[in-house]
Scaffold this active site. Structure first.
Site, short mmCIF file in Angstrom:
data_model
loop_
_atom_site.label_atom_id
_atom_site.label_comp_id
_atom_site.label_asym_id
_atom_site.label_seq_id
_atom_site.Cartn_x
_atom_site.Cartn_y
_atom_site.Cartn_z
N ASP A 15 -3.12 -30.59 -27.80
CA ASP A 15 -2.19 -30.43 -26.90
C ASP A 15 -2.26 -28.84 -26.77
OD1 ASP A 15 0.79 -30.59 -25.71
OD2 ASP A 15 1.04 -29.34 -27.20
N ASP A 114 -1.24 -30.69 -19.91
CA ASP A 114 -1.70 -29.80 -21.03
C ASP A 114 -2.14 -30.74 -22.16
OD1 ASP A 114 0.75 -30.96 -21.28
OD2 ASP A 114 1.60 -29.13 -22.11
N GLU A 115 -2.33 -31.73 -22.25
CA GLU A 115 -2.63 -32.95 -22.97
C GLU A 115 -3.78 -33.82 -22.80
OE1 GLU A 115 -0.05 -35.76 -26.06
OE2 GLU A 115 0.79 -33.97 -25.04
#
Length: 418
Positions: A15, A114-115
């Protein structure tokens, strides 16, 4: 729980910390960890939502995602910047390409912008243990993208995700094996667990379930009677059990189907919502033609305004023939709307298509064939114009009315300016 019967994978959940804010800081040659920075949807509106806050802003002023612009203190040290979704997507792609240097794309599951989940089995001879691999990736991300990240390590996606969310975000990298689940994860508050929203949390709290350990110790048969399949899934997740595949084909979701939808800026009447249905049907038809597919099943989901005391719905219909023509998709959705007998104000419209087949199987019958052939040629011509000149270069006349959304959405990515 006998863990020996379950897969022992090596999965990383990576993350990017305060992603939007970190990208903005790096783009301005600032330190993403020490800079006071907030990303907001619209810097001109005091009620605009904070989409991301830097770690320092969270720590010093307790400003988090979901706060409003007017809640940010008038401090000259604080940078307030508008969202730039194009920049974030570009950085996200660079992040995925970096991971792809280590493993094939099938071993990377992009969970959000974002992960990502990362299957690292087989890298031990080159990089060492799973923790060593995580450390190497974290350092590489920092060197190449100048972005901080947190990494959770587990035997499956669920454990890796819970570890990242609840432990790694505080320490950087953390690992949880099956034998560590009771010690590391069971004390966690049930509301902190991935997949448990505020509504489910309230239901579980009423049963006396306050921690993940409470959930693991609760009778499975009662959970199944109360919550159905979801109750069984929650129970096994509490024990760290997850049988979802770790290797994925990124094209598989497209083969199964896809969707498009919008949360409207105001409440819409049924008649106004028809414009939105036409616009979304156009987008989905274009996507189908781009991948040479046609859809057999169309689903329409409608969410009502908060002022309405009625629940939304999500209904599907199977078409007589597979299609990638917008007119047939919108007609199917309108038929669902009419059957539902909508009377309330609408706030969200979502259309999805499934049961995809190759467009080569589309058959044009004797009566509708000529018209469909014209519509298909027209659709492909419009696809070419929009591909060359932009999504707003040609659109329906109804999109120019007050209920139209095509112009504003063409100028945005993810609901925000590019």
């Amino acid at each position: 729980m006998d863990y020996s019967q379950f897969p022992q994978h090596k999965v990383l959940c990576i993350d990017m910390k305060s992603f939007y804010a970190s990208v903005e800081a790096v783009n301005r040659n600032l330190d993403p960890l020490t800079t006071l920075l907030a990303v907001v949807g619209d810097t001109e509106r005091s009620g605009s939502i904070v989409l991301a806050a830097s770690p320092a802003l969270k720590r010093e002023f307790n400003i988090k995602t979901g706060n409003r612009l007017f809640e940010i203190p008038k401090d000259p040290r604080i940078h307030i910047v508008p969202a730039r979704m194009g920049l974030y997507l570009e950085t996200s792609m660079a992040f995925t390409k970096l991971l792809n240097q280590y493993v094939p794309i099938e071993a990377i599951h992009t969970y959000s912008v974002d992960e990502s989940f990362f299957f690292c089995q087989g890298l031990e001879r080159t990089y060492g243990s799973a923790y060593d691999i995580a450390k190497h990736i974290q350092m590489n991300i920092l060197q190449q993208l100048k972005l901080p990240c947190a990494i959770g390590i587990g035997p499956n996606k669920v454990v890796a995700k819970m570890t990242m969310d609840c432990i790694s975000k505080k320490v950087g990298i953390a690992e949880c094996r099956y034998e560590d689940v009771q010690r590391l994860l069971w004390p966690l508050p049930i509301g902190d667990i991935w997949g448990i929203g505020s509504k489910m949390k309230r239901h579980l709290n009423r049963l006396g379930i306050m921690t993940l350990g409470d959930l693991a110790q609760y009778p499975l048969d009662i959970l199944k009677r109360r919550f159905g399949v979801m109750g069984e899934q929650l129970y096994y997740h509490a024990w760290g059990i997850d049988l979802s595949p770790v290797l994925v084909d990124p094209r598989e979701d497209v083969r199964k189907g896809f969707s498009n939808g919008i949360t409207l800026m105001r409440d819409y009447s049924k008649e106004e919502a028809l414009t939105v249905i036409y616009e979304i049907s156009d987008k989905i038809a274009t996507r189908l033609r781009q991948i040479n597919k046609a859809a057999r099943t169309v689903s329409l989901a409608i969410g009502y305004s908060k002022t309405e005391e009625i629940r939304g719905f999500n209904h599907s219909t199977t078409l007589p023939e597979a299609t990638n023509i917008s007119k047939h998709l919108s007609r199917a959705c309108i038929a669902i709307m009419n059957k539902e007998n909508i009377s309330g104000l609408i706030r969200t419209v979502h259309i999805s298509v499934t049961n995809l087949v190759s467009d080569e199987v589309i058959q044009l019958d004797l009566f509708t064939g000529p018209e469909d052939e014209k519509l298909l040629r027209l659709g492909k011509a419009l696809d070419g114009i929009q591909s060359r000149y932009g999504k707003a270069s040609v659109m329906r006349a109804c999109s120019l009315t007050e209920s139209g959304t095509a112009i504003s959405s063409a100028q945005k990515i993810g609901g925000h300016t590019q």
